[in-house]
Design a protein around this motif. Structure first.
Motif, PDB file in Angstrom:
ATOM      1  N   GLU A  45      -8.757  -1.061   0.170  1.00 59.83           N
ATOM      2  CA  GLU A  45      -9.874  -1.494  -0.675  1.00 59.83           C
ATOM      3  C   GLU A  45      -9.432  -1.654  -2.134  1.00 59.83           C
ATOM      4  O   GLU A  45      -9.748  -2.657  -2.787  1.00 59.83           O
ATOM      5  N   HIS A  85       0.840  -1.202   0.000  1.00 57.53           N
ATOM      6  CA  HIS A  85       0.000   0.000   0.000  1.00 57.53           C
ATOM      7  C   HIS A  85       0.874   1.250   0.000  1.00 57.53           C
ATOM      8  O   HIS A  85       0.606   2.207  -0.741  1.00 57.53           O
ATOM      9  N   THR A 145      -5.081   2.380  -1.340  1.00 58.59           N
ATOM     10  CA  THR A 145      -5.975   2.137  -0.214  1.00 58.59           C
ATOM     11  C   THR A 145      -6.123   0.625  -0.075  1.00 58.59           C
ATOM     12  O   THR A 145      -5.988  -0.108  -1.069  1.00 58.59           O
ATOM     13  N   LYS A 158       1.042   3.669  -2.999  1.00 57.44           N
ATOM     14  CA  LYS A 158       0.046   4.643  -2.541  1.00 57.44           C
ATOM     15  C   LYS A 158      -1.381   4.135  -2.785  1.00 57.44           C
ATOM     16  O   LYS A 158      -2.189   4.771  -3.450  1.00 57.44           O
TER      17      LYS A 158
END
Length: 117
Positions: free
Chosen positions: A39, A31, A37, A35
């Motif tokens: 999800e 992540h 998320t 960069k």
């Protein structure tokens, strides 16, 4: 000699990218590197693994060229050009950081290869 060291460094960069995209994509480290998320990382994990596989082919081609020594000159040039072009596309479509991670090292290795001939 210097050219082969640089080609090896580009191959190692791509092996690390394979690891990031295929293994670490859906982890806090992945992540942070991309960069993402949590999800989005979860939803795109299969696509990232596919992308990682392609980066693995680039690394394999460079390693193959190194293995062949002098006979692998054209193979190294071909795969470095592939890396540089992929980096240009990534920089244009994803982020400028890719230019420095992929294209610049490949271009430097290409120049070193050209000078070694």
């Amino acid at each position: 000699m210097i050219a082969n060291v640089l080609v090896g460094m580009v191959a190692l960069i791509h092996l690390y990218i394979v690891y990031l995209e295929m293994v670490l994509w859906d982890t806090p480290r992945g992540h942070k590197a991309f960069k993402l998320t949590p999800e989005f990382a979860s939803a795109s994990k299969v696509l990232a693994a596919n992308q990682g596989l392609y980066n693995g082919f680039l690394a394999a081609g460079l390693i193959w060229g190194l293995y062949l020594g002098e006979a692998g000159f054209q193979i190294k040039v071909f795969f470095l050009l592939c890396v540089a072009i992929a980096g240009l596309y990534g920089a244009a479509t994803v982020g400028r950081k890719i230019l420095y991670i992929q294209t610049v090292p490949a271009a430097v290795a290409l120049v070193a290869l050209a000078l070694s001939q």
